[in-house]
Design a protein around this motif. Structure first.
Motif, PDB file in Angstrom:
ATOM      1  N   SER A  69       0.858  -1.187   0.000  1.00 25.03           N
ATOM      2  CA  SER A  69       0.000   0.000   0.000  1.00 25.03           C
ATOM      3  C   SER A  69       0.888   1.229   0.000  1.00 25.03           C
ATOM      4  O   SER A  69       2.104   1.126   0.187  1.00 25.03           O
ATOM      5  N   ARG A  70       0.290   2.385  -0.184  1.00 25.77           N
ATOM      6  CA  ARG A  70       1.079   3.603  -0.201  1.00 25.77           C
ATOM      7  C   ARG A  70       0.267   4.780   0.318  1.00 25.77           C
ATOM      8  O   ARG A  70      -0.961   4.803   0.215  1.00 25.77           O
ATOM      9  N   ASP A  71       0.981   5.744   0.867  1.00 23.21           N
ATOM     10  CA  ASP A  71       0.399   6.998   1.325  1.00 23.21           C
ATOM     11  C   ASP A  71       1.195   8.102   0.631  1.00 23.21           C
ATOM     12  O   ASP A  71       2.287   8.463   1.083  1.00 23.21           O
ATOM     13  N   ASN A  72       0.671   8.620  -0.458  1.00 23.26           N
ATOM     14  CA  ASN A  72       1.416   9.605  -1.234  1.00 23.26           C
ATOM     15  C   ASN A  72       1.606  10.919  -0.481  1.00 23.26           C
ATOM     16  O   ASN A  72       2.570  11.641  -0.725  1.00 23.26           O
ATOM     17  N   LYS A  74       2.435  11.130   2.507  1.00 24.46           N
ATOM     18  CA  LYS A  74       3.605  10.901   3.366  1.00 24.46           C
ATOM     19  C   LYS A  74       4.802  10.395   2.575  1.00 24.46           C
ATOM     20  O   LYS A  74       5.840  10.083   3.163  1.00 24.46           O
TER      21      LYS A  74
END
Length: 120
Positions: A69-72, A74
């Protein structure tokens, strides 16, 4: 140029969980991949995710156990690893590239890696 720093590795018993993080700095990071390399073995693709997060790929042996997953906001990509097995023991490295790919050659920037050790 973007730089990648992994964290979250460690020693865990079989059946346990770890969450790896890959933080990017110094530029845009696009498609992201996680690879691993065990001693005496070739580098192996583990998981990949597109910039939007809408496309993901997994190594067959980790499907259902690992989640990328990713948190763009952050600038961070994660690899949640559950039901870990001794054969998952390796150095895990994140990489960024233009294409969401299983091929290491499609990634231009690599982190230093973080050790994951799963005891039986």
């Amino acid at each position: 140029q973007v730089q990648l720093v992994e964290s979250g590795g460690g020693l865990v018993q079989a059946g346990g969980s770890l969450r790896l993080s890959c933080a990017a700095s110094g530029g845009a990071f696009r498609s992201m991949g996680w690879f691993r390399q065990a001693p005496g073995r070739e580098r192996e693709f583990v998981a990949a995710i597109s910039w939007s997060g809408g496309t993901t790929y997994y190594l067959d042996s980790v499907k259902g156990r690992f989640t990328i997953s990713r948190d763009n906001a952050k600038n961070t990509v994660y690899l949640q690893m559950n039901s870990l097995k001794p054969e998952d023991t390796a150095v895990y490295t994140c990489a960024t590239g233009l294409a969401t790919s299983v091929r290491p050659d499609d990634y231009g920037v690599w982190g230093q890696g973080t050790q994951v050790t799963v005891s039986s």
